[in-house]
Design a protein around this motif. Sequence first.
Motif, PDB file in Angstrom:
ATOM      1  N   SER A  60    -109.673 -47.780  19.902  1.00 44.38           N
ATOM      2  CA  SER A  60    -110.685 -48.731  19.608  1.00 44.38           C
ATOM      3  C   SER A  60    -111.935 -48.602  20.579  1.00 44.38           C
ATOM      4  CB  SER A  60    -110.017 -50.016  19.612  1.00 44.38           C
ATOM      5  OG  SER A  60    -109.164 -50.146  18.374  1.00 44.38           O
ATOM      6  N   LEU A  61    -111.824 -47.865  21.374  1.00 47.11           N
ATOM      7  CA  LEU A  61    -112.864 -48.223  22.601  1.00 47.11           C
ATOM      8  C   LEU A  61    -114.188 -47.684  22.144  1.00 47.11           C
ATOM      9  CD1 LEU A  61    -112.452 -49.054  25.529  1.00 47.11           C
ATOM     10  CD2 LEU A  61    -112.558 -46.588  26.274  1.00 47.11           C
ATOM     11  N   THR A  62    -115.155 -48.689  22.516  1.00 51.42           N
ATOM     12  CA  THR A  62    -116.890 -48.206  21.938  1.00 51.42           C
ATOM     13  C   THR A  62    -117.320 -47.939  23.534  1.00 51.42           C
ATOM     14  OG1 THR A  62    -117.456 -50.605  22.072  1.00 51.42           O
ATOM     15  CG2 THR A  62    -116.535 -49.779  20.209  1.00 51.42           C
ATOM     16  N   THR A  63    -116.713 -48.533  24.248  1.00 56.80           N
ATOM     17  CA  THR A  63    -117.735 -48.457  25.702  1.00 56.80           C
ATOM     18  C   THR A  63    -116.811 -48.444  27.018  1.00 56.80           C
ATOM     19  OG1 THR A  63    -119.382 -49.863  24.816  1.00 56.80           O
ATOM     20  CG2 THR A  63    -119.650 -49.709  27.234  1.00 56.80           C
ATOM     21  N   LEU A  64    -117.076 -47.468  27.906  1.00 53.83           N
ATOM     22  CA  LEU A  64    -116.210 -47.373  28.920  1.00 53.83           C
ATOM     23  C   LEU A  64    -117.261 -47.199  30.131  1.00 53.83           C
ATOM     24  CD1 LEU A  64    -113.565 -46.930  30.505  1.00 53.83           C
ATOM     25  CD2 LEU A  64    -113.615 -44.462  30.143  1.00 53.83           C
ATOM     26  N   ALA A  65    -117.143 -48.235  30.965  1.00 54.53           N
ATOM     27  CA  ALA A  65    -118.118 -48.191  31.969  1.00 54.53           C
ATOM     28  C   ALA A  65    -117.156 -48.570  33.416  1.00 54.53           C
ATOM     29  CB  ALA A  65    -119.182 -49.412  32.063  1.00 54.53           C
ATOM     30  N   MET A  66    -117.259 -47.500  34.190  1.00 56.56           N
ATOM     31  CA  MET A  66    -116.372 -47.421  35.567  1.00 56.56           C
ATOM     32  C   MET A  66    -117.520 -46.697  36.373  1.00 56.56           C
ATOM     33  SD  MET A  66    -112.465 -46.843  34.505  1.00 56.56           S
ATOM     34  CE  MET A  66    -112.184 -47.247  36.092  1.00 56.56           C
ATOM     35  N   GLU A  67    -118.471 -47.353  36.782  1.00 59.12           N
ATOM     36  CA  GLU A  67    -119.256 -46.812  37.908  1.00 59.12           C
ATOM     37  C   GLU A  67    -118.829 -47.185  39.433  1.00 59.12           C
ATOM     38  OE1 GLU A  67    -123.159 -47.945  36.797  1.00 59.12           O
ATOM     39  OE2 GLU A  67    -123.210 -47.365  34.839  1.00 59.12           O
ATOM     40  N   TYR A  68    -119.124 -46.296  40.346  1.00 62.71           N
ATOM     41  CA  TYR A  68    -118.800 -46.993  41.567  1.00 62.71           C
ATOM     42  C   TYR A  68    -117.239 -47.237  41.624  1.00 62.71           C
ATOM     43  CZ  TYR A  68    -123.706 -46.807  42.712  1.00 62.71           C
ATOM     44  OH  TYR A  68    -125.089 -46.436  42.941  1.00 62.71           O
ATOM     45  N   THR A  69    -116.255 -46.648  41.391  1.00 62.19           N
ATOM     46  CA  THR A  69    -114.948 -47.022  41.207  1.00 62.19           C
ATOM     47  C   THR A  69    -114.241 -45.666  41.753  1.00 62.19           C
ATOM     48  OG1 THR A  69    -114.687 -46.144  38.918  1.00 62.19           O
ATOM     49  CG2 THR A  69    -114.868 -48.383  39.402  1.00 62.19           C
ATOM     50  N   GLN A  70    -114.524 -44.737  42.323  1.00 62.71           N
ATOM     51  CA  GLN A  70    -113.840 -43.546  43.220  1.00 62.71           C
ATOM     52  C   GLN A  70    -113.056 -42.697  42.207  1.00 62.71           C
ATOM     53  OE1 GLN A  70    -113.291 -44.267  47.514  1.00 62.71           O
ATOM     54  NE2 GLN A  70    -112.835 -46.333  46.875  1.00 62.71           N
ATOM     55  N   LEU A  71    -113.293 -42.718  40.837  1.00 65.22           N
ATOM     56  CA  LEU A  71    -112.541 -41.970  40.247  1.00 65.22           C
ATOM     57  C   LEU A  71    -112.519 -40.524  40.369  1.00 65.22           C
ATOM     58  CD1 LEU A  71    -113.330 -43.448  36.560  1.00 65.22           C
ATOM     59  CD2 LEU A  71    -111.273 -43.467  37.591  1.00 65.22           C
ATOM     60  N   LYS A  72    -111.808 -39.710  40.355  1.00 69.62           N
ATOM     61  CA  LYS A  72    -111.818 -38.282  40.550  1.00 69.62           C
ATOM     62  C   LYS A  72    -110.959 -37.522  39.884  1.00 69.62           C
ATOM     63  CE  LYS A  72    -108.210 -38.533  44.201  1.00 69.62           C
ATOM     64  NZ  LYS A  72    -106.922 -37.693  43.653  1.00 69.62           N
ATOM     65  N   GLY A  73    -111.320 -36.061  39.717  1.00 70.83           N
ATOM     66  CA  GLY A  73    -110.688 -35.146  38.881  1.00 70.83           C
ATOM     67  C   GLY A  73    -111.463 -34.816  37.747  1.00 70.83           C
ATOM     68  N   GLN A  74    -110.864 -33.921  36.830  1.00 71.99           N
ATOM     69  CA  GLN A  74    -111.489 -33.382  35.643  1.00 71.99           C
ATOM     70  C   GLN A  74    -111.429 -34.370  34.379  1.00 71.99           C
ATOM     71  OE1 GLN A  74    -111.876 -29.204  35.361  1.00 71.99           O
ATOM     72  NE2 GLN A  74    -111.603 -29.163  33.189  1.00 71.99           N
ATOM     73  N   ALA A  82    -109.094 -44.561  45.450  1.00 67.86           N
ATOM     74  CA  ALA A  82    -109.553 -43.002  44.984  1.00 67.86           C
ATOM     75  C   ALA A  82    -108.227 -42.681  43.945  1.00 67.86           C
ATOM     76  CB  ALA A  82    -109.448 -41.863  45.843  1.00 67.86           C
ATOM     77  N   THR A  83    -108.646 -42.642  42.688  1.00 63.77           N
ATOM     78  CA  THR A  83    -107.796 -42.525  41.488  1.00 63.77           C
ATOM     79  C   THR A  83    -107.963 -41.299  40.665  1.00 63.77           C
ATOM     80  OG1 THR A  83    -107.313 -44.883  41.572  1.00 63.77           O
ATOM     81  CG2 THR A  83    -106.697 -43.641  39.766  1.00 63.77           C
ATOM     82  N   ASP A  84    -106.984 -40.360  40.143  1.00 62.30           N
ATOM     83  CA  ASP A  84    -107.381 -39.537  39.332  1.00 62.30           C
ATOM     84  C   ASP A  84    -107.723 -40.081  37.748  1.00 62.30           C
ATOM     85  OD1 ASP A  84    -106.723 -37.457  40.893  1.00 62.30           O
ATOM     86  OD2 ASP A  84    -104.585 -37.476  40.595  1.00 62.30           O
ATOM     87  N   ILE A  85    -108.338 -39.309  36.936  1.00 63.43           N
ATOM     88  CA  ILE A  85    -108.629 -39.896  35.873  1.00 63.43           C
ATOM     89  C   ILE A  85    -107.365 -40.632  34.988  1.00 63.43           C
ATOM     90  CG2 ILE A  85    -109.621 -39.604  33.507  1.00 63.43           C
ATOM     91  CD1 ILE A  85    -111.326 -39.012  35.792  1.00 63.43           C
ATOM     92  N   PRO A  86    -107.260 -41.821  34.711  1.00 64.99           N
ATOM     93  CA  PRO A  86    -106.262 -42.559  34.056  1.00 64.99           C
ATOM     94  C   PRO A  86    -105.946 -41.959  32.834  1.00 64.99           C
ATOM     95  CG  PRO A  86    -107.807 -44.055  35.129  1.00 64.99           C
ATOM     96  CD  PRO A  86    -108.399 -42.908  35.013  1.00 64.99           C
ATOM     97  N   GLN A  87    -104.707 -42.002  32.472  1.00 58.12           N
ATOM     98  CA  GLN A  87    -104.484 -41.424  31.022  1.00 58.12           C
ATOM     99  C   GLN A  87    -104.891 -42.485  29.981  1.00 58.12           C
ATOM    100  OE1 GLN A  87    -100.012 -40.990  30.873  1.00 58.12           O
ATOM    101  NE2 GLN A  87    -100.118 -40.042  28.643  1.00 58.12           N
ATOM    102  N   TRP A  88    -104.936 -43.911  30.123  1.00 61.90           N
ATOM    103  CA  TRP A  88    -105.456 -44.516  29.156  1.00 61.90           C
ATOM    104  C   TRP A  88    -107.053 -44.167  28.533  1.00 61.90           C
ATOM    105  CZ3 TRP A  88    -109.442 -47.498  30.161  1.00 61.90           C
ATOM    106  CH2 TRP A  88    -109.697 -48.039  31.837  1.00 61.90           C
ATOM    107  N   PHE A  89    -107.396 -43.347  29.431  1.00 67.18           N
ATOM    108  CA  PHE A  89    -108.870 -43.161  28.868  1.00 67.18           C
ATOM    109  C   PHE A  89    -108.821 -42.247  27.666  1.00 67.18           C
ATOM    110  CE2 PHE A  89    -111.931 -42.741  32.805  1.00 67.18           C
ATOM    111  CZ  PHE A  89    -111.601 -43.959  33.358  1.00 67.18           C
ATOM    112  N   SER A  90    -107.646 -41.531  27.484  1.00 65.22           N
ATOM    113  CA  SER A  90    -107.644 -40.864  26.234  1.00 65.22           C
ATOM    114  C   SER A  90    -106.697 -41.497  24.871  1.00 65.22           C
ATOM    115  CB  SER A  90    -106.896 -39.388  26.494  1.00 65.22           C
ATOM    116  OG  SER A  90    -107.771 -38.769  27.505  1.00 65.22           O
ATOM    117  N   THR A  91    -106.386 -42.791  25.386  1.00 64.66           N
ATOM    118  CA  THR A  91    -105.351 -43.235  24.412  1.00 64.66           C
ATOM    119  C   THR A  91    -105.761 -44.597  23.781  1.00 64.66           C
ATOM    120  OG1 THR A  91    -104.373 -44.639  25.975  1.00 64.66           O
ATOM    121  CG2 THR A  91    -103.119 -42.465  25.420  1.00 64.66           C
ATOM    122  N   LEU A  92    -107.003 -45.211  24.272  1.00 63.32           N
ATOM    123  CA  LEU A  92    -107.407 -46.400  23.498  1.00 63.32           C
ATOM    124  C   LEU A  92    -108.471 -46.119  22.348  1.00 63.32           C
ATOM    125  CD1 LEU A  92    -108.363 -48.401  26.876  1.00 63.32           C
ATOM    126  CD2 LEU A  92    -106.049 -48.335  25.531  1.00 63.32           C
TER     127      LEU A  92
END
Length: 955
Positions: A312-326, A300-310
């Motif tokens: 060039s990103l077109t697609t982010l798929a992280m289903e069923y990975t126990q992400l938590k937080g806002q 179980a992991t808080d939303i990673p910081q790199w979500f907001s720094t990449l």
Amino acid sequence: MDKKIQACLLVVLFQISFSGAQTNSNDVAALNSIRLLWKNTPSNWEGSDPCGGGWVGITCNNSRVVSITLSSMGLKGQLSGDIQSLSELQALDLSYNKGLNGSLPVSIGSLTKLSNLILVGCSFSGPIPDTIGSLKQLAFLSLNSNSFTGEIPPSIGNLSKLYWLDLADNKLTGTIPVSNGSTPGLDMLIHTKHFHFGKNQLSGTIPPQLFSSEMILIHVLFDNNQLTGSIPPTLGLVKTLEVVRLDRNLLSGHVPSSLNNLTSVSELHLSNNTLTGPVPDLTGMDVLNYVDLSNNSFDATDIPQWFSTLESLTTLAMEYTQLKGQLPQAMFSAPQLQTVSLRNNRINGTLDIGLNFSNELELIDLQKNFISAFVERGGYSNQLLLQGNPVCEESGATAKYCTLPQKTTPPYSTNTISNCTPVLCPPDQKASPNCKCAYPYMGILYFRAPSFSDLGNSSYYVTLEKSLIASFQTYQLPVDSVSLSDPTKDSDNYLELDLEVFPSGSERFNQSVISKIGFMLSNQTFKPSKLFGPYFFIGSEYGAFAETSIQSESSKSVSLGVIIGAACGGFVLVLVLTLAGLYAFHQKRRAEKVIAQNKSFSSWDPSKSSSSIPQLKGARWFSYNELKKSTNNFSEANTIGSGGYGKVYKGTLPNGQLVAVKRAQQGSMQGGIEFKTEIELLSRVHHKNLVSLVGFCFDQDEQMLVYEYVPNGTLKETLSGKSGIRLDWTRRLRVALCSARGLAYLHDHADPPIIHRDIKSNNILLDERLNAKVADFGLSKSMGEEKDHLTTQVKGTMGYLDPEYYMSQQLTEKSDVYSFGVLLLELITAKKPIERGRYIVREMRITIDKTKDLYGLHELLDPAIGLGTSLKGFEKYVDLAMWCVEESGTDRPTMSEVVKEIESIMQIAGLNPNAESASTSATYGGTSGGHSRHPYGHESFDYSGGYPHAKVEPQ
């Protein structure tokens, strides 16, 4: 006698040399040996001078054959070991000839000057010969999309000049070989840029030794295998990598921290494994376009910081990975972002995507999280899915985000953006984007790792079309235009695009041009933009010159006789003419036999129309004597089934292949239409979850079908307990998934689409690993030009028949979906669809209580399913089955949607949807009582008219 006559003719021919001949005699002998083994060779393969005669697909230099390129010719047969005599051969491309089969000759290792060996999309099988490692000049080795078995030859490691290695989409097993002392391995390929091994059955770990800092790899594609263990940290040493696909395996352990050294990677796929530990830190991988880490077991992991720094990103798929937080607003502002798929996690708090979100953003999928509020600012109008969050329990503005999206039509087709005046073409031609009627060359482009997920963005495809046209023009090929259509993502996350190439200055291509177009695509000469990533192409047989090819067969012997007659005198002339006469007599007898066979086929139809002759694409014709020998004279000991149609025998072909021979009752022609239908349909569909047709026999008044041998009988026999095999919950899920994938292929990938019309447990067969295969195509229908429905006589089996189809007589793919829904219910209850006057669909509807455990269905379930264990995903499974049997076809899912739902259920159950069901038959948990039953017996192949046509309604 046939072979002796041919050999004599060839000996005389090649001992007589012409002063004007331009081809080395050894090369002529080799090519003629190959020609004798093949059907449908190019129409100008005549005479004794391939170089001087300009044989299609043959390139020469100083009288020696240096290249054979014959893609999409419709060739049938095997590759002769005599090819070793072409000692100057540098390129061999036989791609897209599904009729080419058998094993690769060991002697291929003698072609020491070969630089390109390209056999994409054929039907070659057996092990890849170890002698491949002797081809020291080899730069391109493309053997993908065949049926090769066995292990990857370690000797490939000796190919120091290898640039492209593609062994994907075969049946390869074993481990990835690395060097060990005197034994070579793939770690030695430091100059290779492409490792394409996806869609095989490779097992074991990925050896750390495989990767090193000396390598210049740009693609590592190991997806869809059975690889175990952890991702080796040494992967991070290959800093040239651009695409990494390790998804759909059984990988475990932590993702190594060295991964973020790969700063040139643009596509990263690690989904559908059992990876653990923290979510990997991708900070610094600034060119990442596509990231999919879904369906793993991360902490179980808080939303990673790199979500907001990449950026060039077109697609982010992280289903069923126990992400938590806002979720932070900043993650939606990456300028190229198109898709965010984070469903089935623990994301909570308030969702606010802000006002600076990407203009490209098409989909935000946050279903089944814990989001309690949504700030709707009014600027975002595309898909936002919040179903299954607490916020959806509130009424008001969020209601439109809390329902499942409607299915959309294919988003793109060239012909929808044409600027010319549409034309009406003959039925066998198509209109090009420039509104010209012609016979296009067709096939499918498969992109293994596209950098985008917005399939509706036409600008991508326009760019791709322009790039294709430019490539054709560069090679001075007479191409008027190209058409791309129907972009779809398959279950392996590959992008598929239908390609049509239209001729310029004529309504059809000639054989030479087709071979060059095929070579350009198979040889990776065409380079799409990096948006699309690595690709492969599977071309269709080009039928516009099929008639010319057939006519050429009759002229070969005439031409041969003229050449010999003109060259010889005296005794040699007499000898040759005598032999030629014998040969012509023999050929005449063969021709008469074929004509008689065709007359037999046309006799099925009262009109005697030639259109009733089966249109065969790969199925082999067997003589009566061949099948008699393979079944030990149709002995009772070889009988493995019987029914109204006749008997089924186990047979062994000369190459050792086991087959099931379905033989009609002696002298009976009952079911001729169904017989022809099954031959035509099965000969043009190829999928691991469909029973393969090996061939057929229509000889000496015998009517037989020859199938692959499927050892574990029908699903019906297993559910009834007759086979002794026990199916627990997980195995039933796999049976459901395999069956669904087979049907989805028929509906979505067969051209034209095929509706099975008789889905039932007796037509689902189980192989040695309990993987399911759909069988019995006697009642199937091709949709042809009918896009929405086909009005036809109602046929099917009582209990499985779609009531809507019966009432309207309008057949659609949704009729199969209904039957499949009944099958899903039968799979968990082991009850017949109609038993003692009770209809299983109605019984389920009145019994389901969603407030109770297992929906209160305990009394209806098969005890062998494992009721004492945890049936994870059971409720979702029942919901899917009831969705399939909705009264109205428009309310039912498509089969591709069914496949995705079952895959999701399996993931809930902790299963890998792409893993094999069982390793050996010994793990099935049951015995057959000493006598093995076989799937081809009883009513599963009864074409005697016994299919019920009565109205089926719940009682």
